[in-house]
Design a protein around this motif. Structure first.
Motif, PDB file in Angstrom:
ATOM      1  N   SER A 127       0.874  -1.251  -0.189  1.00 47.09           N
ATOM      2  CA  SER A 127       0.004   0.095  -0.022  1.00 47.09           C
ATOM      3  C   SER A 127       0.937   1.266  -0.011  1.00 47.09           C
ATOM      4  O   SER A 127       0.257   2.342  -0.166  1.00 47.09           O
ATOM      5  CB  SER A 127      -0.875   0.042   1.109  1.00 47.09           C
ATOM      6  N   THR A 128       2.119   1.197   0.173  1.00 47.32           N
ATOM      7  CA  THR A 128       3.109   2.370   0.137  1.00 47.32           C
ATOM      8  C   THR A 128       3.875   2.444  -0.924  1.00 47.32           C
ATOM      9  O   THR A 128       4.862   3.083  -1.123  1.00 47.32           O
ATOM     10  CB  THR A 128       4.052   2.482   1.290  1.00 47.32           C
ATOM     11  N   SER A 129       3.850   1.592  -1.901  1.00 45.53           N
ATOM     12  CA  SER A 129       4.423   1.300  -3.155  1.00 45.53           C
ATOM     13  C   SER A 129       3.952   2.346  -4.075  1.00 45.53           C
ATOM     14  O   SER A 129       2.713   2.518  -4.078  1.00 45.53           O
ATOM     15  CB  SER A 129       4.454  -0.103  -3.815  1.00 45.53           C
ATOM     16  N   LEU A 149      -1.094 -14.252 -29.522  1.00 45.59           N
ATOM     17  CA  LEU A 149      -0.141 -13.796 -28.282  1.00 45.59           C
ATOM     18  C   LEU A 149      -1.262 -13.715 -27.373  1.00 45.59           C
ATOM     19  O   LEU A 149      -2.373 -13.058 -27.202  1.00 45.59           O
ATOM     20  CB  LEU A 149       0.351 -12.420 -28.701  1.00 45.59           C
ATOM     21  N   ALA A 150      -0.843 -14.057 -26.167  1.00 41.99           N
ATOM     22  CA  ALA A 150      -1.800 -14.184 -24.865  1.00 41.99           C
ATOM     23  C   ALA A 150      -0.968 -13.278 -23.910  1.00 41.99           C
ATOM     24  O   ALA A 150       0.240 -13.412 -23.523  1.00 41.99           O
ATOM     25  CB  ALA A 150      -1.937 -15.599 -24.168  1.00 41.99           C
ATOM     26  N   MET A 151      -1.605 -12.293 -23.124  1.00 39.25           N
ATOM     27  CA  MET A 151      -1.039 -11.534 -22.189  1.00 39.25           C
ATOM     28  C   MET A 151      -1.731 -11.575 -20.826  1.00 39.25           C
ATOM     29  O   MET A 151      -3.046 -11.156 -20.812  1.00 39.25           O
ATOM     30  CB  MET A 151      -1.172 -10.007 -22.468  1.00 39.25           C
ATOM     31  N   ARG A 152      -1.112 -12.524 -19.916  1.00 34.18           N
ATOM     32  CA  ARG A 152      -1.863 -12.424 -18.524  1.00 34.18           C
ATOM     33  C   ARG A 152      -1.442 -11.665 -17.470  1.00 34.18           C
ATOM     34  O   ARG A 152       0.147 -11.331 -17.451  1.00 34.18           O
ATOM     35  CB  ARG A 152      -1.638 -13.976 -17.978  1.00 34.18           C
ATOM     36  N   GLN A 153      -2.086 -11.050 -16.741  1.00 33.02           N
ATOM     37  CA  GLN A 153      -1.768 -10.047 -15.692  1.00 33.02           C
ATOM     38  C   GLN A 153      -2.251 -10.349 -14.326  1.00 33.02           C
ATOM     39  O   GLN A 153      -3.613 -10.528 -14.378  1.00 33.02           O
ATOM     40  CB  GLN A 153      -1.934  -8.612 -16.166  1.00 33.02           C
ATOM     41  N   ARG A 154      -1.476 -10.329 -13.538  1.00 31.85           N
ATOM     42  CA  ARG A 154      -2.085 -10.454 -12.036  1.00 31.85           C
ATOM     43  C   ARG A 154      -1.452  -9.571 -11.115  1.00 31.85           C
ATOM     44  O   ARG A 154      -0.017  -9.426 -10.956  1.00 31.85           O
ATOM     45  CB  ARG A 154      -1.786 -11.984 -11.466  1.00 31.85           C
ATOM     46  N   VAL A 155      -2.011  -8.681 -10.410  1.00 33.75           N
ATOM     47  CA  VAL A 155      -1.619  -7.590  -9.599  1.00 33.75           C
ATOM     48  C   VAL A 155      -2.178  -7.603  -8.339  1.00 33.75           C
ATOM     49  O   VAL A 155      -3.361  -7.655  -8.057  1.00 33.75           O
ATOM     50  CB  VAL A 155      -1.933  -6.103 -10.145  1.00 33.75           C
ATOM     51  N   THR A 156      -1.226  -7.770  -7.069  1.00 36.17           N
ATOM     52  CA  THR A 156      -1.834  -7.754  -5.858  1.00 36.17           C
ATOM     53  C   THR A 156      -1.109  -6.611  -4.952  1.00 36.17           C
ATOM     54  O   THR A 156       0.059  -6.152  -5.321  1.00 36.17           O
ATOM     55  CB  THR A 156      -1.368  -9.060  -5.062  1.00 36.17           C
ATOM     56  N   ILE A 157      -1.967  -6.041  -4.238  1.00 34.22           N
ATOM     57  CA  ILE A 157      -1.460  -5.065  -3.282  1.00 34.22           C
ATOM     58  C   ILE A 157      -1.581  -5.506  -1.774  1.00 34.22           C
ATOM     59  O   ILE A 157      -2.779  -5.865  -1.374  1.00 34.22           O
ATOM     60  CB  ILE A 157      -2.246  -3.820  -3.323  1.00 34.22           C
ATOM     61  N   VAL A 189      -1.606  -0.011 -18.938  1.00 28.08           N
ATOM     62  CA  VAL A 189      -0.576   0.318 -18.010  1.00 28.08           C
ATOM     63  C   VAL A 189      -1.612   0.226 -16.653  1.00 28.08           C
ATOM     64  O   VAL A 189      -2.616   0.935 -16.415  1.00 28.08           O
ATOM     65  CB  VAL A 189      -0.672   2.066 -18.303  1.00 28.08           C
ATOM     66  N   VAL A 190      -0.621  -0.246 -15.793  1.00 24.66           N
ATOM     67  CA  VAL A 190      -1.308  -0.395 -14.197  1.00 24.66           C
ATOM     68  C   VAL A 190      -0.527   0.764 -13.267  1.00 24.66           C
ATOM     69  O   VAL A 190       0.591   0.907 -13.406  1.00 24.66           O
ATOM     70  CB  VAL A 190      -0.699  -1.913 -13.682  1.00 24.66           C
ATOM     71  N   HIS A 191      -1.390   1.571 -12.671  1.00 28.24           N
ATOM     72  CA  HIS A 191      -0.835   2.562 -11.899  1.00 28.24           C
ATOM     73  C   HIS A 191      -1.099   2.249 -10.360  1.00 28.24           C
ATOM     74  O   HIS A 191      -2.338   1.985 -10.153  1.00 28.24           O
ATOM     75  CB  HIS A 191      -1.567   4.068 -11.957  1.00 28.24           C
ATOM     76  N   ILE A 192      -0.210   2.337  -9.825  1.00 26.74           N
ATOM     77  CA  ILE A 192      -0.437   1.992  -8.071  1.00 26.74           C
ATOM     78  C   ILE A 192       0.339   3.202  -7.290  1.00 26.74           C
ATOM     79  O   ILE A 192       1.637   3.577  -7.511  1.00 26.74           O
ATOM     80  CB  ILE A 192       0.563   0.584  -7.585  1.00 26.74           C
ATOM     81  N   GLY A 193      -0.567   3.724  -6.197  1.00 27.84           N
ATOM     82  CA  GLY A 193       0.099   4.919  -5.601  1.00 27.84           C
ATOM     83  C   GLY A 193      -1.024   5.843  -4.991  1.00 27.84           C
ATOM     84  O   GLY A 193      -2.301   5.542  -5.434  1.00 27.84           O
TER      85      GLY A 193
END
Length: 227
Positions: A127-129, A149-157, A189-193
């Motif tokens: 949560s502070t990244s 072409l396959a694009m897999r995305q997994r994002v965890t916070i 584009v994934v944005h975290i912050g």
């Protein structure tokens, strides 16, 4: 070909971001292009053609607490068919620690006609990244159809999943209505912050783009352009 590249970066006693460990195997070669400051700049350098059909590639990056890293590439990677006809895979595992910053923006993956490639991107942040993670694909070279072409995305916070999906691109029905339409260049584009872009949508004859929030700390921007 099987290849693994592993990199760990951290802050030193002076507050500079430095490489603590780097082990690279072709074609996933990485070079430090700017060091000695708060932010470390790394560039991916293709040490061989590919990924080629049958390749199994792994890229791991650990960004320690408080560290700051920019990752780019000197050229686009080209997913190409191999002699065996087998698919290729690239697994990217990114871990960003407390108070750490990562800007990930390699050049797009080019899907060459006849290829069959899958990229699996896993991002673990806190949560502070602060993260900007850009992934792009170019569907075919100029004047050519693309491969598959396959694009897999997994994002965890903090261990909780905020994004987990897979998009498959290719000729035929995969490129028609209900898929990515006439898009030949697709970017995610994934944005975290704390400072996320505002939700929005834009549609023109050449481009479709949208930004939406996945959580209070994460947003996703997707863009599909005719080129």
């Amino acid at each position: 070909m099987d290849a693994i590249t592993e990199i760990e970066v951290a802050l030193d006693r002076r507050g500079n971001t430095v490489v603590r460990r780097m082990q690279c195997e072709a074609p996933l070669l990485v070079r430090a292009v700017e060091a000695g400051g708060r932010t470390l700049s790394l560039a991916m350098v293709n040490g061989a053609a590919g990924p080629l059909g049958g390749d199994r590639l792994m890229f791991r990056l650990r960004v320690g607490s408080g560290a700051s890293v920019d990752v780019s590439s000197v050229a686009a990677a080209m997913a190409q068919p191999g002699p065996s006809g087998e698919p290729s895979t690239l697994t990217i595992d990114l871990v960003v620690g407390d108070g750490a910053t990562l800007h990930w923006s390699p050049q797009p993956m080019v899907s060459v006609i006849g290829s069959d490639h899958r990229t699996v991107m896993s991002l673990s942040a806190t949560s502070t990244s602060v993260v900007t993670m850009c992934e792009g694909v170019s569907l075919g070279r100029h004047g050519e159809a693309s491969g598959r072409l396959a694009m897999r995305q997994r994002v965890t916070i903090d261990g909780a999943a905020v994004l987990d999906h897979e998009t498959i691109f290719g000729p035929g029905a995969l490129s028609g209505p209900g898929a990515h339409g006439n898009g030949r260049s697709v970017t995610s584009v994934v944005h975290i912050g704390p400072n996320l872009p505002e939700p929005c949508a834009q549609v023109t004859d050449q481009c479709v783009s949208a930004t939406f929030h996945l959580s209070p700390l994460c947003a996703l921007t997707t863009t599909s352009a005719s080129r």
